[in-house]
Design an enzyme around this catalytic site. Structure first.
Site, PDB file in Angstrom:
ATOM      1  N   GLY A   9       0.852  -1.189   0.000  1.00 35.24           N
ATOM      2  CA  GLY A   9       0.000   0.000   0.000  1.00 35.24           C
ATOM      3  C   GLY A   9       0.882   1.231   0.000  1.00 35.24           C
ATOM      4  O   GLY A   9       1.555   1.534   0.985  1.00 35.24           O
ATOM      5  N   MET A  13       0.892   7.695   3.331  1.00 34.20           N
ATOM      6  CA  MET A  13       1.369   7.105   4.588  1.00 34.20           C
ATOM      7  C   MET A  13       2.293   5.916   4.308  1.00 34.20           C
ATOM      8  O   MET A  13       3.361   5.786   4.915  1.00 34.20           O
ATOM      9  CB  MET A  13       0.189   6.631   5.447  1.00 34.20           C
ATOM     10  CG  MET A  13      -0.553   7.711   6.194  1.00 34.20           C
ATOM     11  SD  MET A  13       0.426   8.477   7.517  1.00 34.20           S
ATOM     12  CE  MET A  13       0.484   7.159   8.752  1.00 34.20           C
ATOM     13  N   ASN A 102      -5.391   2.338  10.615  1.00 31.14           N
ATOM     14  CA  ASN A 102      -6.169   2.739  11.792  1.00 31.14           C
ATOM     15  C   ASN A 102      -7.338   1.776  11.983  1.00 31.14           C
ATOM     16  O   ASN A 102      -8.496   2.164  11.875  1.00 31.14           O
ATOM     17  CB  ASN A 102      -6.705   4.155  11.583  1.00 31.14           C
ATOM     18  CG  ASN A 102      -6.156   5.111  12.623  1.00 31.14           C
ATOM     19  OD1 ASN A 102      -5.717   4.699  13.697  1.00 31.14           O
ATOM     20  ND2 ASN A 102      -6.191   6.377  12.311  1.00 31.14           N
ATOM     21  N   SER A 128       1.040   6.646  14.805  1.00 33.77           N
ATOM     22  CA  SER A 128       0.546   8.004  14.967  1.00 33.77           C
ATOM     23  C   SER A 128       1.567   9.029  14.501  1.00 33.77           C
ATOM     24  O   SER A 128       2.768   8.804  14.571  1.00 33.77           O
ATOM     25  CB  SER A 128       0.233   8.267  16.440  1.00 33.77           C
ATOM     26  OG  SER A 128      -0.157   9.611  16.595  1.00 33.77           O
ATOM     27  N   LYS A 182      -3.929   3.033  20.443  1.00 32.41           N
ATOM     28  CA  LYS A 182      -3.919   4.093  19.431  1.00 32.41           C
ATOM     29  C   LYS A 182      -5.286   4.801  19.389  1.00 32.41           C
ATOM     30  O   LYS A 182      -5.373   6.031  19.252  1.00 32.41           O
ATOM     31  CB  LYS A 182      -3.593   3.500  18.053  1.00 32.41           C
ATOM     32  CG  LYS A 182      -3.789   4.453  16.863  1.00 32.41           C
ATOM     33  CD  LYS A 182      -2.854   5.649  16.954  1.00 32.41           C
ATOM     34  CE  LYS A 182      -2.827   6.566  15.730  1.00 32.41           C
ATOM     35  NZ  LYS A 182      -3.943   6.751  14.904  1.00 32.41           N
ATOM     36  N   HIS A 185      -5.438   7.100  22.303  1.00 33.58           N
ATOM     37  CA  HIS A 185      -4.592   8.252  21.966  1.00 33.58           C
ATOM     38  C   HIS A 185      -5.405   9.273  21.160  1.00 33.58           C
ATOM     39  O   HIS A 185      -5.407  10.463  21.455  1.00 33.58           O
ATOM     40  CB  HIS A 185      -3.365   7.800  21.161  1.00 33.58           C
ATOM     41  CG  HIS A 185      -2.661   8.914  20.441  1.00 33.58           C
ATOM     42  ND1 HIS A 185      -3.147   9.467  19.256  1.00 33.58           N
ATOM     43  CD2 HIS A 185      -1.543   9.611  20.738  1.00 33.58           C
ATOM     44  CE1 HIS A 185      -2.346  10.440  18.880  1.00 33.58           C
ATOM     45  NE2 HIS A 185      -1.367  10.562  19.749  1.00 33.58           N
ATOM     46  N   ASN A 186      -6.102   8.797  20.156  1.00 38.75           N
ATOM     47  CA  ASN A 186      -6.886   9.713  19.325  1.00 38.75           C
ATOM     48  C   ASN A 186      -8.030  10.350  20.110  1.00 38.75           C
ATOM     49  O   ASN A 186      -8.344  11.518  19.911  1.00 38.75           O
ATOM     50  CB  ASN A 186      -7.443   8.982  18.105  1.00 38.75           C
ATOM     51  CG  ASN A 186      -6.373   8.717  17.063  1.00 38.75           C
ATOM     52  OD1 ASN A 186      -5.195   8.571  17.394  1.00 38.75           O
ATOM     53  ND2 ASN A 186      -6.758   8.662  15.807  1.00 38.75           N
ATOM     54  N   GLU A 189      -6.594  13.042  22.095  1.00 30.91           N
ATOM     55  CA  GLU A 189      -6.297  14.126  21.140  1.00 30.91           C
ATOM     56  C   GLU A 189      -7.556  14.973  20.884  1.00 30.91           C
ATOM     57  O   GLU A 189      -7.488  16.209  20.882  1.00 30.91           O
ATOM     58  CB  GLU A 189      -5.778  13.487  19.853  1.00 30.91           C
ATOM     59  CG  GLU A 189      -5.537  14.416  18.691  1.00 30.91           C
ATOM     60  CD  GLU A 189      -5.172  13.611  17.428  1.00 30.91           C
ATOM     61  OE1 GLU A 189      -4.342  12.681  17.512  1.00 30.91           O
ATOM     62  OE2 GLU A 189      -5.740  13.902  16.361  1.00 30.91           O
ATOM     63  N   ARG A 287     -18.010  18.513  18.119  1.00 31.49           N
ATOM     64  CA  ARG A 287     -17.831  18.445  16.661  1.00 31.49           C
ATOM     65  C   ARG A 287     -19.174  18.143  15.990  1.00 31.49           C
ATOM     66  O   ARG A 287     -19.496  18.740  14.956  1.00 31.49           O
ATOM     67  CB  ARG A 287     -16.806  17.369  16.286  1.00 31.49           C
ATOM     68  CG  ARG A 287     -15.385  17.724  16.672  1.00 31.49           C
ATOM     69  CD  ARG A 287     -14.401  16.827  15.949  1.00 31.49           C
ATOM     70  NE  ARG A 287     -13.070  16.898  16.556  1.00 31.49           N
ATOM     71  CZ  ARG A 287     -11.981  16.314  16.045  1.00 31.49           C
ATOM     72  NH1 ARG A 287     -12.063  15.610  14.923  1.00 31.49           N
ATOM     73  NH2 ARG A 287     -10.816  16.417  16.642  1.00 31.49           N
TER      74      ARG A 287
END
Ligand code: 2AM
Length: 481
Positions: A9, A13, A102, A128, A182, A185-186, A189, A287
């Site tokens: 891929g 990224m 992700n 990340s 992860k 973590h987000n 954030e 949001r």
């Protein structure tokens, strides 16, 4: 020569991660992408990387030394499953498939289980730091088996961001642990960004400051205990002037926030685990609220406070300092809640997660990188079984020192009609957590009244029910419940 690592891929990224790998001593990198023209493009653009380009998945497998190790960097979801299926066909027992996308951690648990049956190792790794991190050093959160970590560890250490001499990667735990962490973590954030946005909104609307003035405030804050990447970029965003109109950039951006789903996953998962991540939830809801323009238009004439308090120019510096302290206290709560979710996830899924190590690998490479994380790492080093982060001596002191300012800011925001859902809910959480008695006792009474849901007593063991529709005497429940 064969490659010791491969990347499948090659969107931004993937190609950046492949370039990062290739730039490190001792690595030879094989690359494969579904569409060959993209592989050609990447290989031609980066001759210095010395990529081995594979046209087919078979060629890709043949170009790798054993145990074969491949990192999948495709869009999370169906594409990941499709690539895993292809790799399982051409790999052998002992080889390692890493999903660096992700993925939702429950998908990772499912995939790990299925791939393990073939004898191939499957590792879900949270990566990340976005495109820049992938190229120059991300924070990496791998799950999977010890065996896979043995081979993979040195490779991931070679490309990870470095914080105070230590690579920002650790074996988080088995199967989905890496993607779980992860995800949290987000979520953190999201909360951190919302808290900063609320601080900005207060300085703008309640104190009447300009975006450029507020940028200056954030630059100052970045020199103290709030020092972090997010505070730093906030100052830059607020300094930016729109070239087309000459207006502050912040004023020409449509005020509807988007998201890609990891914040929602964090909240959904925490609801299932029974963890009150209220700061993260408010950030997600803020949001959502912003992204409902028709509802907002329909409500735009509704009244605000008739006499909002003003911040006079002589009070301004004190107000700014109060907002800084409120931001710091709320941030402590957001991280404390995030670590609660990690503790609960580890318990539920049987992961041995070292909280201090997680704080350490977030110190560089990722979006929430900050000095602050050293304090979290130290707190868990001193007290590995800390019940709740905010009660650690360092953070307890910080909250004691800032809580009066925090209250003043929330009172001011409410009186001024400036929405501060994350500041307010963090404070409510804090007051709930430290309360000697909670009105949960009344809720239990109500539940017992209408649904015979029973209650426990403060003064002796057992489960009780009051005969509310009878003589209102108490009966002790026996056995069957
Ligand atoms: P592509 O260049 O052939 O589209 C981001 O979209 C990356 O995921 C790209 O490298 C893309 O390859 C790859 N990708 C998307 N869907 C895929 C699939 N079903 N199988 C393999 N790779 C896929």
């Amino acid at each position: 020569a064969k490659a010791n690592i491969g990347v499948v891929g090659l969107a931004v990224m993937g190609s950046n991660l492949a370039r990062n790998l290739a730039s490190r001593e001792g690595n030879k990198v094989a690359v494969y992408n579904r569409t060959w023209s993209r592989t050609e493009e990447v290989v031609e653009a980066h001759p210095e990387a010395g990529f081995i380009a594979a046209k087919t998945i078979e060629e890709f497998a043949q170009s790798l030394s054993t145990p074969r190790t491949a990192i999948i960097m495709v869009k999370a979801g169906k594409a990941t499953d499709a690539v895993i299926d292809q790799l399982v066909e051409v790999f052998e027992p002992g080889d390692i498939i890493v999903d660096g996308g992700n993925a939702l951690f429950t998908d990772t648990i499912r995939r790990e289980k299925a791939v393990r049956e073939t004898g191939i190792n499957f590792v879900g790794a949270g990566i990340s730091g976005g495109e820049e991190g992938a190229l120059n050093g991300p924070s990496i959160m791998p799950g999977g088996s010890e065996e896979a970590w043995h081979t993979l560890g040195p490779i991931l250490k070679s490309i990870a961001a470095v914080a105070e001499g230590e690579p920002c990667v650790t074996h988080v735990g088995t199967d989905g642990a890496g993607h779980f962490v992860k995800m949290i973590h987000n979520g953190i954030e999201y909360a951190d960004m919302q808290l900063i946005a609320e601080a900005y909104d207060l300085l703008r609307k309640a104190a009447g400051m300009t975006p450029a003035e507020i940028a200056g405030v954030f630059e100052e804050w970045n020199k103290g205990e709030l020092e972090s990447y997010l505070i730093e970029i906030t100052a830059e965003v607020l300094r930016q002037v729109d070239a087309a109109t000459g207006k502050p950039f912040i004023d020409i951006v449509l005020d509807q926030a988007g998201s890609k789903g990891t914040g929602v996953w964090t909240v959904q998962t925490s609801l299932d685990l029974g963890v009150p991540v209220s700061g993260i939830a408010e950030a997600v809801f803020a949001r959502s609220l912003s992204a409902h323009p028709r509802q907002r238009a329909a409500a735009s004439d509704l009244p605000g406070p008739s006499a909002p308090p003003a911040v006079s120019s002589s009070d301004r510096d004190a107000f700014i300092e109060d907002v800084r302290q409120a931001l710091y206290a709320s941030k402590i709560i957001a991280y404390s809640q995030g670590f609660d979710a990690i503790i609960a996830g580890a318990e539920e899924y049987g992961w041995d997660i070292k909280k201090g190590d997680i704080a350490k690998i977030w110190r560089a490479g990722c979006i929430i990188r900050a000095q602050f994380l050293n304090r979290i790492a130290e707190s868990y080093a001193e007290h590995p079984d800390l019940e709740v982060l905010v009660a650690a001596p360092y953070f307890a002191e910080a909250v004691s020192r800032t809580q009066e300012a925090w209250r003043r800011v929330v009172i001011h925001a409410v009186a001024a009609g400036v929405p501060t859902p994350a500041f307010s809910s963090s404070l409510a959480y804090y007051d709930g957590l430290r309360a000697e008695r909670l009105p949960a006792a009344l809720v239990q009474g109500q539940r017992d009244f209408f649904g015979a849901h029973t209650y426990k007593r403060v003064d002796r063991d057992g489960t009780f029910h009051t005969l509310w529709s009878g003589d209102r005497s108490e009966v002790e429940e026996t056995g069957s419940h």
